[in-house]
Design an enzyme around this catalytic site. Structure first.
Site, PDB file in Angstrom:
ATOM      1  N   GLU A 102       0.214  -0.826   5.582  1.00 43.17           N
ATOM      2  CA  GLU A 102       1.159  -0.488   6.569  1.00 43.17           C
ATOM      3  C   GLU A 102       1.155   1.045   6.781  1.00 43.17           C
ATOM      4  O   GLU A 102       1.402   1.630   7.937  1.00 43.17           O
ATOM      5  CB  GLU A 102       2.651  -0.612   5.898  1.00 43.17           C
ATOM      6  CG  GLU A 102       3.667  -0.560   6.999  1.00 43.17           C
ATOM      7  CD  GLU A 102       4.489   0.976   7.037  1.00 43.17           C
ATOM      8  OE1 GLU A 102       5.237   1.233   7.897  1.00 43.17           O
ATOM      9  OE2 GLU A 102       3.778   1.690   5.851  1.00 43.17           O
ATOM     10  N   GLU A 103       0.410   1.869   5.635  1.00 43.24           N
ATOM     11  CA  GLU A 103       0.800   3.239   5.783  1.00 43.24           C
ATOM     12  C   GLU A 103      -0.619   3.699   6.617  1.00 43.24           C
ATOM     13  O   GLU A 103      -0.711   5.089   6.817  1.00 43.24           O
ATOM     14  CB  GLU A 103       0.547   3.737   4.294  1.00 43.24           C
ATOM     15  CG  GLU A 103       1.799   3.372   3.526  1.00 43.24           C
ATOM     16  CD  GLU A 103       3.153   4.120   4.049  1.00 43.24           C
ATOM     17  OE1 GLU A 103       3.186   4.902   5.075  1.00 43.24           O
ATOM     18  OE2 GLU A 103       4.057   3.964   3.365  1.00 43.24           O
TER      19      GLU A 103
ATOM     20  N   ASP B 240       8.776   3.938  -1.455  1.00 45.90           N
ATOM     21  CA  ASP B 240       7.960   3.455  -0.218  1.00 45.90           C
ATOM     22  C   ASP B 240       6.624   2.746  -0.593  1.00 45.90           C
ATOM     23  O   ASP B 240       5.530   3.306  -0.622  1.00 45.90           O
ATOM     24  CB  ASP B 240       7.623   4.607   0.887  1.00 45.90           C
ATOM     25  CG  ASP B 240       7.310   4.432   2.056  1.00 45.90           C
ATOM     26  OD1 ASP B 240       7.219   2.972   2.495  1.00 45.90           O
ATOM     27  OD2 ASP B 240       6.642   5.198   2.637  1.00 45.90           O
TER      28      ASP B 240
ATOM     29  N   HIS C 248       6.226   9.935   1.505  1.00 41.99           N
ATOM     30  CA  HIS C 248       5.256  10.333   1.722  1.00 41.99           C
ATOM     31  C   HIS C 248       4.857  11.982   1.480  1.00 41.99           C
ATOM     32  O   HIS C 248       3.711  12.472   1.711  1.00 41.99           O
ATOM     33  CB  HIS C 248       5.084  10.235   3.376  1.00 41.99           C
ATOM     34  CG  HIS C 248       5.322   9.060   4.207  1.00 41.99           C
ATOM     35  ND1 HIS C 248       4.565   9.023   5.488  1.00 41.99           N
ATOM     36  CD2 HIS C 248       5.470   8.030   3.708  1.00 41.99           C
ATOM     37  CE1 HIS C 248       4.800   7.790   5.814  1.00 41.99           C
ATOM     38  NE2 HIS C 248       5.172   7.051   4.828  1.00 41.99           N
TER      39      HIS C 248
ATOM     40  N   ASP D 291       0.835  -1.283  -0.051  1.00 41.36           N
ATOM     41  CA  ASP D 291      -0.013  -0.084  -0.133  1.00 41.36           C
ATOM     42  C   ASP D 291       0.951   1.155  -0.033  1.00 41.36           C
ATOM     43  O   ASP D 291       2.053   1.183   0.380  1.00 41.36           O
ATOM     44  CB  ASP D 291      -1.105   0.062   1.190  1.00 41.36           C
ATOM     45  CG  ASP D 291      -0.278   0.123   2.481  1.00 41.36           C
ATOM     46  OD1 ASP D 291       0.632  -0.810   2.692  1.00 41.36           O
ATOM     47  OD2 ASP D 291      -0.634   0.862   3.393  1.00 41.36           O
TER      48      ASP D 291
END
Length: 451
Positions: A155-156, A124, A420, A92
């Protein structure tokens, strides 16, 4: 130890395939956050199964994770008595809103003049996926040890994988866990992350009035909730910017130094703006606590009107130092907030999460093998570095296999990856080096502790 000359040639020859597969993965907007279309996330899970099947893995499958997105799993047997290595990554990604002002379309990967590949998830953590793919392709069917694959789908955001792992320990037991979801300070400088700060979070709600009232008629005597909130939040730091909360632990960093030039480049701090805190830069970002206000429920400027706000809620995150007890650190933060009551306002504090900190055992045979593999792959000394980021799954894996080593590495360099944020990117050369390092590590560990 394994000679790396042929291995480096193999990795170089594999890179066109690796990068083609990374391109396809980045094009899938696998945002697992609530409110986003779940279909691309499920598409991505299926694509990861296909990826590892193409690497020659038999039996790779999706496992249902209660209340969450499925994880990708495989158990790949090796020689009897050999160690077990679990390879982890996540499929994800973070959202990529227009407000971030990307210079290219986030889900249309592009290689720019600097040679880096730009796109949401390129670093990422879809780089981690193709590092594992390349490793498995090179190892082939004659694997020197037992391998497992675990790829997370959320995970995010609010992950449900930790509880699933702890409820099914036999699936995830291993002698070493490779978390390919981090990276070195700068491209070409091998880094092994040996400590993670933990992450605890809570909300604080401040109430002063029963309802909004006119700021002209009542302001000056009636306190508004935002002003009270500002005074509360101001108590979290001292005049130097250090976190100032009774009962919150602090420490000092004794590994490689944080490169200030790398930090300035990666943090995007404006010229002339001072750093927060005291002590070395490494201390401040790897070994001391830091508390951040992540958001507040407030009217935006365009919609603001002349009223006193009756209630305001803020969400706070605090990074805690390796060795600290996460539950105790969160309680210290929450107790501090409860004690702040300017003008006798009402203050309610609620727990959001606890992510525990982590530090490696540098003497573990897997860590020794990993450092040797990195040095051979990069041709440079290894930097033992920390990370202010948190990976909550690490604590669950340690519960499953308390004596296992945790390896934290990958292609997400601090200086330029901008994970991010807008214009996230990865350097293909770093992916190639990490495929070599990871393959060397597996072979070297098998030689060192195999039977």
């Amino acid at each position: 130890m394994t000679d790396s000359t042929d291995l480096k040639d193999s990795a170089a020859g594999l890179m066109p395939d690796v990068l083609q597969r990374l391109d396809a993965l980045v094009r899938i907007p696998s945002i697992a956050f609530p409110g986003f279309d779940p279909a691309p996330v499920h598409d991505m899970g299926a694509a990861v199964v296909d990826l590892f099947e193409a690497a020659g893995v038999v039996g790779v499958k999706l496992l249902d994770v209660p209340d969450g997105y499925p994880c990708v799993y495989a158990d790949i047997p090796g020689p009897e008595g050999s160690p077990t290595v679990l390879l982890y990554a996540h499929y994800d990604v973070q959202p990529a809103p227009e407000s971030q002002n990307w210079s290219s379309e986030p889900f249309e990967p592009v290689t720019k003049d600097d040679g880096r590949i730009y796109g949401r998830g390129a670093a990422d953590d879809k780089s981690g996926l193709v590092i594992h793919y390349g490793t498995l392709k090179i190892l082939g069917a004659d694997r020197p040890c037992n391998l497992k694959i675990l790829v997370e789908g959320e995970e995010e955001t609010i992950s449900h994988l930790e509880a699933f792992v702890e409820a099914n320990p036999d699936l995830f037991k291993a002698d070493a866990y490779v978390i390919a979801d981090i990276g070195p300070q700068r491209v070409g400088r091998p880094g092994l992350t040996t400590a993670l700060r933990g992450d605890v979070a809570c909300t604080v709600t401040v109430r002063t009035l029963a309802n909004p009232v006119h700021s002209g008629m009542f302001g000056g005597a009636a306190p508004d909730a935002l002003t009270a909130m500002i005074r509360i939040l101001d108590t979290l730091h001292d005049e130097n910017g250090d976190t100032a909360i009774a009962g919150v632990d602090s420490s000092q960093w004794d590994g490689a130094d944080m490169d200030e030039a790398v930090y300035r480049e990666g943090s995007a701090i404006l010229p002339g703006v001072d750093f927060l805190g005291t002590g070395s830069l490494s201390d401040r970002i790897w070994a001391k606590p830091s508390v951040t206000v992540l958001g507040m429920d407030l009217p935006n400027v365009a919609e603001a009107s002349n009223v006193l706000l009756p209630e305001v809620t803020a969400k706070l995150s605090m990074r805690i130092v390796p060795g600290a007890d996460g539950d105790a650190q969160l309680e210290a933060l929450m107790a501090h907030l409860r004690a702040q009551r300017p003008w006798n306002c009402e203050v309610d504090v609620a727990k959001v999460k606890v992510g525990h900190a982590f530090a490696v055992d540098a003497s573990h045979p897997a860590i020794v093998a990993a450092e040797a593999a990195l040095e051979e792959a990069y041709g440079a000394p290894v930097e033992n570095i920390g990370s202010g980021a948190s990976i909550p799954l690490v604590a669950s894996l340690k519960k499953v296999s308390p004596d296992a080593a945790i390896l934290l590495w990958g292609a997400e360099d601090t200086a330029q990856s901008r994970i991010h944020a807008s214009d996230e990117s990865v350097d293909p050369a770093e992916i190639e080096r990490m495929i070599v390092a990871q393959t060397l590590f597996i072979r070297n560990l098998a030689e060192a502790v195999g039977h």
